[in-house]
Design a protein around this motif. Structure first.
Motif, PDB file in Angstrom:
ATOM      1  N   ASN A  82      23.307  18.861 -31.874  1.00 16.85           N
ATOM      2  CA  ASN A  82      24.262  17.683 -31.808  1.00 16.85           C
ATOM      3  C   ASN A  82      24.425  17.258 -33.271  1.00 16.85           C
ATOM      4  O   ASN A  82      24.411  17.849 -34.340  1.00 16.85           O
ATOM      5  CB  ASN A  82      23.334  16.449 -31.150  1.00 16.85           C
ATOM      6  CG  ASN A  82      22.193  15.892 -31.673  1.00 16.85           C
ATOM      7  OD1 ASN A  82      21.820  16.535 -33.004  1.00 16.85           O
ATOM      8  ND2 ASN A  82      21.532  15.142 -30.938  1.00 16.85           N
ATOM      9  N   SER A  83      25.052  15.830 -33.525  1.00 21.48           N
ATOM     10  CA  SER A  83      25.484  15.575 -34.769  1.00 21.48           C
ATOM     11  C   SER A  83      24.268  15.289 -35.745  1.00 21.48           C
ATOM     12  O   SER A  83      24.263  15.458 -36.805  1.00 21.48           O
ATOM     13  CB  SER A  83      25.935  14.185 -34.654  1.00 21.48           C
ATOM     14  OG  SER A  83      25.196  13.231 -34.072  1.00 21.48           O
ATOM     15  N   GLN A  84      23.120  15.507 -35.205  1.00 21.80           N
ATOM     16  CA  GLN A  84      21.682  15.227 -36.325  1.00 21.80           C
ATOM     17  C   GLN A  84      21.220  16.743 -36.402  1.00 21.80           C
ATOM     18  O   GLN A  84      20.435  16.645 -37.426  1.00 21.80           O
ATOM     19  CB  GLN A  84      20.628  14.405 -35.448  1.00 21.80           C
ATOM     20  CG  GLN A  84      21.199  13.047 -34.851  1.00 21.80           C
ATOM     21  CD  GLN A  84      21.850  12.172 -35.909  1.00 21.80           C
ATOM     22  OE1 GLN A  84      21.011  11.898 -36.898  1.00 21.80           O
ATOM     23  NE2 GLN A  84      23.052  11.701 -36.143  1.00 21.80           N
TER      24      GLN A  84
ATOM     25  N   PHE B 124      18.824   7.770 -32.949  1.00 21.68           N
ATOM     26  CA  PHE B 124      19.556   9.074 -33.108  1.00 21.68           C
ATOM     27  C   PHE B 124      18.740  10.100 -33.643  1.00 21.68           C
ATOM     28  O   PHE B 124      18.068   9.773 -34.895  1.00 21.68           O
ATOM     29  CB  PHE B 124      20.924   8.963 -33.575  1.00 21.68           C
ATOM     30  CG  PHE B 124      22.025   8.046 -33.060  1.00 21.68           C
ATOM     31  CD1 PHE B 124      22.411   8.116 -31.943  1.00 21.68           C
ATOM     32  CD2 PHE B 124      22.455   7.009 -33.893  1.00 21.68           C
ATOM     33  CE1 PHE B 124      23.342   7.512 -31.318  1.00 21.68           C
ATOM     34  CE2 PHE B 124      23.433   6.270 -33.240  1.00 21.68           C
ATOM     35  CZ  PHE B 124      23.737   6.444 -32.304  1.00 21.68           C
ATOM     36  N   TYR B 125      18.551  11.089 -32.924  1.00 24.36           N
ATOM     37  CA  TYR B 125      17.492  12.547 -33.368  1.00 24.36           C
ATOM     38  C   TYR B 125      18.027  13.724 -32.997  1.00 24.36           C
ATOM     39  O   TYR B 125      18.781  13.730 -32.083  1.00 24.36           O
ATOM     40  CB  TYR B 125      16.150  12.113 -33.066  1.00 24.36           C
ATOM     41  CG  TYR B 125      15.947  12.010 -31.506  1.00 24.36           C
ATOM     42  CD1 TYR B 125      15.324  13.276 -30.780  1.00 24.36           C
ATOM     43  CD2 TYR B 125      16.210  10.920 -30.792  1.00 24.36           C
ATOM     44  CE1 TYR B 125      15.280  13.241 -29.527  1.00 24.36           C
ATOM     45  CE2 TYR B 125      15.717  10.846 -29.481  1.00 24.36           C
ATOM     46  CZ  TYR B 125      15.275  11.983 -28.748  1.00 24.36           C
ATOM     47  OH  TYR B 125      15.086  11.972 -27.494  1.00 24.36           O
ATOM     48  N   PRO B 126      17.775  14.631 -33.864  1.00 26.74           N
ATOM     49  CA  PRO B 126      18.286  15.934 -33.588  1.00 26.74           C
ATOM     50  C   PRO B 126      17.471  16.354 -32.473  1.00 26.74           C
ATOM     51  O   PRO B 126      16.440  16.082 -31.782  1.00 26.74           O
ATOM     52  CB  PRO B 126      17.953  16.809 -34.849  1.00 26.74           C
ATOM     53  CG  PRO B 126      16.860  16.109 -35.383  1.00 26.74           C
ATOM     54  CD  PRO B 126      16.815  14.708 -34.959  1.00 26.74           C
TER      55      PRO B 126
ATOM     56  N   SER C   4      17.150  14.784 -26.807  1.00 26.32           N
ATOM     57  CA  SER C   4      17.935  14.574 -28.153  1.00 26.32           C
ATOM     58  C   SER C   4      18.815  13.335 -27.875  1.00 26.32           C
ATOM     59  O   SER C   4      18.928  13.019 -26.624  1.00 26.32           O
ATOM     60  CB  SER C   4      18.852  15.657 -28.744  1.00 26.32           C
ATOM     61  OG  SER C   4      19.925  15.661 -27.559  1.00 26.32           O
TER      62      SER C   4
ATOM     63  N   THR D 253      19.366   6.190 -37.294  1.00 31.11           N
ATOM     64  CA  THR D 253      18.847   7.473 -37.017  1.00 31.11           C
ATOM     65  C   THR D 253      17.466   7.650 -37.401  1.00 31.11           C
ATOM     66  O   THR D 253      16.689   6.813 -37.948  1.00 31.11           O
ATOM     67  CB  THR D 253      19.615   8.549 -38.181  1.00 31.11           C
ATOM     68  OG1 THR D 253      19.314   7.704 -39.622  1.00 31.11           O
ATOM     69  CG2 THR D 253      21.239   8.435 -38.092  1.00 31.11           C
ATOM     70  N   GLU D 254      16.566   8.613 -36.792  1.00 33.43           N
ATOM     71  CA  GLU D 254      15.312   8.978 -36.874  1.00 33.43           C
ATOM     72  C   GLU D 254      14.804   8.933 -38.367  1.00 33.43           C
ATOM     73  O   GLU D 254      15.523   9.513 -39.179  1.00 33.43           O
ATOM     74  CB  GLU D 254      15.037  10.082 -36.051  1.00 33.43           C
ATOM     75  CG  GLU D 254      13.324  10.503 -35.920  1.00 33.43           C
ATOM     76  CD  GLU D 254      13.272  11.707 -35.111  1.00 33.43           C
ATOM     77  OE1 GLU D 254      12.689  11.527 -33.960  1.00 33.43           O
ATOM     78  OE2 GLU D 254      13.715  12.637 -35.373  1.00 33.43           O
TER      79      GLU D 254
END
Length: 554
Positions: free
Chosen positions: A541-543, A453-455, A481, A381-382
């Motif tokens: 999204n999930s982030q 992964f990032y928002p 994203s 994740t970011e």
């Protein structure tokens, strides 16, 4: 009158005497024997009339049979119309007669585990029966009047007879067949057969050939019905691996049915072509797994070789190096190689063999000298701290240089084997590759993808209004994203469109929606004043989530 009688013996002639102390030559005093069989008897008489004795005697000479035993004869004296008689009860000595076997139960099927009694019954015997003897298929099996079989077995099926004995002889019964209605399956030539060979399954009931009625046979494989009819055999002309399984049959007659215990048919065959799998650890290639599996019966012995040199077997142990470990199970062999390098490249083969034959498969393994390891993971994740390490073959020669590439473009070169991202961002994602150069040459790693992964970033929301040809309005929203965002376009409280299905969206034949990755496009035909307003694009999204808005004017 008086009569004399002693015990008679069957088949021997004997005389019974009937007498009276009266006699008158000119009178009507008469003696008679009554109840005898004139066909085998003779009657004779004599009389006395002198100073020493007066009397009349009538003798009955006959040959008596066992059926005359206990029969009553009359010695009768008649004087005019008056009669007097004396009763004589015959006692005929004979061997046991009319010997029979009585079977209980006398009806219905007798199955394994039932209780059966056979009684030896004698119609007549004098003197009484002194002993019994039982025979099954002419083999002595008992000495009591009643032969009790508790927990009947298939082996009890057969012909039974009994003998009853006394001092004069033996009475023998006709044989009685005890039928045990019990099905049992046998495989000919055996329950294990080689693929392609013929085999016959036979469903047998004891005494099947002597059954008075026709039997019906139903066959099953693994509990699935195969067929039924009068045939007690199931023929497999050329057995295949698919024929292996559990077979049973049900035999039916007019009084019931019985299902045989299942028999398992095993079909043996040589190994098929092995499935050989080569797996390299995606990050760095330092671990290689060679997996070989095969289909065969019986189980095959597996061997894994590298360029002809055997590395591991499922049978006898092979000396393993410190880098190697082996795990084996039925028809499976797994070889793990740690710290793999170019020396482990080459042809890998797997050979499978059993008593019926062998088969083999080969694959090529190519291991580069350089490898790339991403820590903590190739998907992060970011904001995570990420370190990429370029792994070599252990060459510590001075002057080694490490070059780093992302998506094919060079990033940097240094003497350090690591590339660090203290707080990685979505823009840093890509496919990375490293190259090692030394005086001994150079080698590049496989390209390894790094996913971040990032928002959603701030969505880009744009509009366009075309006045020519009937006023067409376009509102488009796009976003960056990972993973993909769900996009929703609203006008006030109304949902106009979304990328992942929104049943609450207002539908209109004037509105056409186009969806693609992280993009949503809405075309409005025949724009009217009611289409004006503030349009908001929401991305999530999930982030995380983000949104943007614009004022659309007609």
């Amino acid at each position: 009158p008086s009569a004399t009688s002693e015990e008679q013996t069957e088949g021997q002639r004997s005389t019974l005497e009937c007498s009276t102390p009266y006699f008158c030559p000119w009178g009507d005093i008469v003696l008679h024997w009554r109840g005898y069989d004139p066909r085998v008897s003779q009657v004779s008489g004599r009389a006395w009339l002198d100073t020493s004795r007066v009397g009349h005697q009538l003798n009955l000479t006959s040959s008596f049979s066992w059926r005359d035993h206990s029969k009553k004869l009359l010695c009768e004296l008649s004087v005019g119309s008056k009669r007097a008689s004396t009763e004589v009860a015959l006692r005929v000595r004979h061997a046991p007669k009319d010997t029979q076997v009585s079977l209980s139960p006398s009806s219905g099927n007798i199955g394994v585990g039932d209780t059966v009694t056979l009684s030896c019954q004698v119609g007549s015997s004098h003197p009484p029966v002194s002993g019994y003897r039982w025979y099954k298929d002419e083999v002595a099996v008992g000495t009591e009047r009643v032969l009790a079989l508790r927990g009947v077995r298939r082996e009890d099926h057969g012909r039974y007879r009994c003998e009853a004995q006394n001092a004069l002889g033996t009475g023998v019964s006709p044989p009685v067949t005890l039928r045990v209605f019990s099905a049992e399956i046998s495989a000919i030539p055996a329950a294990e057969v080689l693929e392609g060979a013929a085999t016959t399954l036979s469903c047998d009931v004891p005494g099947r050939e002597g059954q008075a009625e026709e039997l019906s046979y139903a066959w099953y494989k693994d509990s699935a019905w195969l067929g039924e009819g009068p045939a007690h055999t199931l023929l497999l002309p050329a057995a295949t691996a698919a024929d292996a399984g559990s077979y049973s049959c049900t035999v039916t007659n007019s009084q019931g049915s019985h299902t045989a215990p299942a028999i398992r048919l095993s079909v043996t065959y040589p190994p098929r072509i092995p499935a050989l799998t080569l797996f390299q650890e995606t990050q760095g290639g330092r671990l290689v797994i060679v997996l070989c599996t095969v289909d065969s019966h019986p189980a095959a012995t597996l061997a894994i070789d590298h360029d002809g040199a055997v590395l591991a077997t499922s049978g006898a142990q092979v000396a393993l190096g410190q880098r190697l470990s082996v795990t084996s199970s039925r028809n499976s062999l797994r070889l793990e190689m740690r710290d793999a390098g170019p020396r482990d490249s080459g042809n890998y083969g797997c050979t499978a063999s059993n008593v019926h034959g062998n088969a083999s498969a080969t694959k090529v393994l190519d291991i580069r000298a350089a490898g790339l390891l991403i820590h903590p993971s190739a998907e992060v994740t970011e904001g995570t701290a990420v370190t990429l390490t370029c792994l070599g073959t252990g060459d510590t020669a001075e002057g080694q240089r490490y070059s780093w590439y992302r998506n094919g473009r060079r990033l940097q070169e240094s003497s350090f084997p690591t590339l660090e991202f203290p707080s990685i961002r979505g823009d840093d994602a890509g496919t990375f590759q490293c190259q090692i150069r030394s005086r001994n040459g150079s080698d590049a790693s496989e390209a390894v993808p790094l996913r971040v992964f990032y928002p959603p970033r701030q969505p880009v929301l744009s509009s366009f209004l075309q006045s020519q040809g009937g006023r067409l309005g376009i509102v488009q929203c796009s976003v960056e994203s990972d993973p993909e965002s769900s996009l929703t376009l609203r006008r006030g409280d109304d949902v106009i469109a979304c990328t992942q299905g929104c049943p609450q969206a207002a539908t209109s034949p004037r509105v056409q929606v186009t969806r693609s990755y992280n993009s949503l496009k809405v075309e409005i035909r025949g724009v009217v004043v009611e289409d004006e307003g503030i349009y908001v694009c929401q991305a999530g999204n999930s982030q995380g989530n983000a949104s943007a808005s614009l004022d659309f004017k007609a």
